[in-house]
Design a protein around this motif. Structure first.
Motif, PDB file in Angstrom:
ATOM      1  N   VAL A 162       0.873  -1.168   0.000  1.00 18.27           N
ATOM      2  CA  VAL A 162       0.000   0.000   0.000  1.00 18.27           C
ATOM      3  C   VAL A 162       0.913   1.222   0.000  1.00 18.27           C
ATOM      4  N   CYS A 163       0.662   2.143  -0.925  1.00 19.51           N
ATOM      5  CA  CYS A 163       1.526   3.308  -1.088  1.00 19.51           C
ATOM      6  C   CYS A 163       0.706   4.593  -1.016  1.00 19.51           C
ATOM      7  N   PRO A 164       1.338   5.689  -0.616  1.00 19.53           N
ATOM      8  CA  PRO A 164       0.604   6.940  -0.447  1.00 19.53           C
ATOM      9  C   PRO A 164       0.170   7.595  -1.751  1.00 19.53           C
ATOM     10  N   ASP A 165       0.876   7.297  -2.838  1.00 21.37           N
ATOM     11  CA  ASP A 165       0.529   7.918  -4.119  1.00 21.37           C
ATOM     12  C   ASP A 165       0.948   7.007  -5.271  1.00 21.37           C
ATOM     13  N   ARG A 166       0.491   7.354  -6.454  1.00 20.81           N
ATOM     14  CA  ARG A 166       0.743   6.521  -7.636  1.00 20.81           C
ATOM     15  C   ARG A 166       2.236   6.405  -7.945  1.00 20.81           C
ATOM     16  N   GLU A 167       2.956   7.501  -7.795  1.00 25.82           N
ATOM     17  CA  GLU A 167       4.385   7.485  -8.120  1.00 25.82           C
ATOM     18  C   GLU A 167       5.130   6.470  -7.262  1.00 25.82           C
ATOM     19  N   ARG A 168       4.825   6.450  -5.970  1.00 27.52           N
ATOM     20  CA  ARG A 168       5.487   5.491  -5.081  1.00 27.52           C
ATOM     21  C   ARG A 168       5.072   4.065  -5.414  1.00 27.52           C
ATOM     22  N   ALA A 169       3.805   3.864  -5.740  1.00 24.02           N
ATOM     23  CA  ALA A 169       3.330   2.523  -6.105  1.00 24.02           C
ATOM     24  C   ALA A 169       4.035   2.024  -7.365  1.00 24.02           C
ATOM     25  N   GLU A 170       4.208   2.892  -8.336  1.00 25.59           N
ATOM     26  CA  GLU A 170       4.906   2.487  -9.561  1.00 25.59           C
ATOM     27  C   GLU A 170       6.375   2.185  -9.284  1.00 25.59           C
ATOM     28  N   GLU A 171       6.973   2.943  -8.365  1.00 24.17           N
ATOM     29  CA  GLU A 171       8.356   2.681  -7.970  1.00 24.17           C
ATOM     30  C   GLU A 171       8.472   1.303  -7.305  1.00 24.17           C
ATOM     31  N   VAL A 172       7.552   0.996  -6.409  1.00 21.64           N
ATOM     32  CA  VAL A 172       7.549  -0.313  -5.736  1.00 21.64           C
ATOM     33  C   VAL A 172       7.348  -1.430  -6.759  1.00 21.64           C
ATOM     34  N   ALA A 173       6.438  -1.216  -7.704  1.00 20.66           N
ATOM     35  CA  ALA A 173       6.210  -2.227  -8.753  1.00 20.66           C
ATOM     36  C   ALA A 173       7.489  -2.463  -9.548  1.00 20.66           C
ATOM     37  N   ARG A 174       8.227  -1.397  -9.857  1.00 18.71           N
ATOM     38  CA  ARG A 174       9.505  -1.564 -10.574  1.00 18.71           C
ATOM     39  C   ARG A 174      10.502  -2.359  -9.727  1.00 18.71           C
ATOM     40  N   GLU A 175      10.500  -2.107  -8.413  1.00 15.86           N
ATOM     41  CA  GLU A 175      11.393  -2.847  -7.517  1.00 15.86           C
ATOM     42  C   GLU A 175      11.044  -4.335  -7.477  1.00 15.86           C
ATOM     43  N   LEU A 176       9.770  -4.655  -7.690  1.00 17.74           N
ATOM     44  CA  LEU A 176       9.306  -6.050  -7.644  1.00 17.74           C
ATOM     45  C   LEU A 176       9.259  -6.718  -9.020  1.00 17.74           C
ATOM     46  N   GLU A 177       9.704  -6.014 -10.055  1.00 16.93           N
ATOM     47  CA  GLU A 177       9.638  -6.558 -11.423  1.00 16.93           C
ATOM     48  C   GLU A 177      10.277  -7.928 -11.557  1.00 16.93           C
ATOM     49  N   ASN A 178      11.362  -8.153 -10.863  1.00 15.37           N
ATOM     50  CA  ASN A 178      12.090  -9.424 -10.976  1.00 15.37           C
ATOM     51  C   ASN A 178      11.565 -10.500 -10.030  1.00 15.37           C
ATOM     52  N   SER A 179      10.429 -10.239  -9.388  1.00 12.15           N
ATOM     53  CA  SER A 179       9.863 -11.193  -8.439  1.00 12.15           C
ATOM     54  C   SER A 179       9.192 -12.376  -9.129  1.00 12.15           C
ATOM     55  N   GLY A 180       8.943 -12.245 -10.427  1.00  7.61           N
ATOM     56  CA  GLY A 180       8.274 -13.313 -11.153  1.00  7.61           C
ATOM     57  C   GLY A 180       6.761 -13.167 -11.172  1.00  7.61           C
ATOM     58  N   PHE A 181       6.240 -12.126 -10.557  1.00 10.39           N
ATOM     59  CA  PHE A 181       4.795 -11.898 -10.527  1.00 10.39           C
ATOM     60  C   PHE A 181       4.365 -10.970 -11.643  1.00 10.39           C
ATOM     61  N   SER A 182       3.146 -11.177 -12.108  1.00  6.60           N
ATOM     62  CA  SER A 182       2.498 -10.161 -12.927  1.00  6.60           C
ATOM     63  C   SER A 182       2.002  -9.138 -11.921  1.00  6.60           C
ATOM     64  N   LEU A 183       2.315  -7.879 -12.157  1.00  2.34           N
ATOM     65  CA  LEU A 183       1.988  -6.824 -11.212  1.00  2.34           C
ATOM     66  C   LEU A 183       1.063  -5.802 -11.845  1.00  2.34           C
ATOM     67  N   ARG A 184       0.295  -5.153 -10.994  1.00  3.79           N
ATOM     68  CA  ARG A 184      -0.618  -4.113 -11.440  1.00  3.79           C
ATOM     69  C   ARG A 184      -0.663  -3.049 -10.346  1.00  3.79           C
ATOM     70  N   VAL A 185      -0.717  -1.787 -10.752  1.00  6.25           N
ATOM     71  CA  VAL A 185      -0.874  -0.677  -9.825  1.00  6.25           C
ATOM     72  C   VAL A 185      -2.295  -0.144  -9.989  1.00  6.25           C
ATOM     73  N   ALA A 186      -2.999   0.027  -8.866  1.00  3.17           N
ATOM     74  CA  ALA A 186      -4.379   0.517  -8.925  1.00  3.17           C
ATOM     75  C   ALA A 186      -4.688   1.328  -7.675  1.00  3.17           C
ATOM     76  N   MET A 187      -5.560   2.316  -7.837  1.00  3.53           N
ATOM     77  CA  MET A 187      -6.033   3.046  -6.669  1.00  3.53           C
ATOM     78  C   MET A 187      -6.944   2.102  -5.891  1.00  3.53           C
ATOM     79  N   GLU A 188      -6.886   2.164  -4.568  1.00  4.02           N
ATOM     80  CA  GLU A 188      -7.697   1.257  -3.768  1.00  4.02           C
ATOM     81  C   GLU A 188      -9.161   1.344  -4.157  1.00  4.02           C
ATOM     82  N   PHE A 189      -9.805   0.188  -4.152  1.00  3.74           N
ATOM     83  CA  PHE A 189     -11.226   0.052  -4.468  1.00  3.74           C
ATOM     84  C   PHE A 189     -11.596   0.657  -5.823  1.00  3.74           C
ATOM     85  N   GLU A 190     -10.637   0.763  -6.707  1.00  4.26           N
ATOM     86  CA  GLU A 190     -10.889   1.336  -8.033  1.00  4.26           C
ATOM     87  C   GLU A 190     -11.766   0.423  -8.860  1.00  4.26           C
TER      88      GLU A 190
END
Length: 92
Positions: free
Chosen positions: A64-92
């Motif tokens: 859970v991140c405070p804003d979209r920019e931080r969420a996208e940064e975290v997703a980039r950090e997890l890119e090599n985790s082997g997961f398909s990732l998605r960034v979304a606003m909560e309850f979107e």
């Protein structure tokens, strides 16, 4: 993190398999598979927050991140985790 309150935060989601929304067993199987992969990867979660939306697939909140920019940064950090990732606003 409380899954019952909308806070305007952004989620980084691990995306798992698709399922028929009317097939409870299929949904539970997809969720169990995704949760197993998350646990095996060493990613620790305080609670399992599952997201259901128009994608009709298992989606688990990893961070859970405070804003979209931080969420996208975290997703980039997890890119090599082997997961398909998605960034979304909560309850979107």
């Amino acid at each position: 993190m409380s899954s019952l309150q909308k806070t305007g935060k952004w989620w980084v989601l691990a995306v798992g398999g698709d399922f028929d929304e009317n097939a409870f067993d299929q949904r539970e199987h997809c969720r169990a598979e995704l949760l197993h992969k998350v646990n095996e990867s060493g990613i620790e979660l305080d609670e399992n927050v599952w997201v259901y939306d128009e994608f009709k697939c298992a989606q688990l909140v990893l961070r859970v991140c405070p804003d979209r920019e931080r969420a996208e940064e975290v997703a980039r950090e997890l890119e090599n985790s082997g997961f398909s990732l998605r960034v979304a606003m909560e309850f979107e």
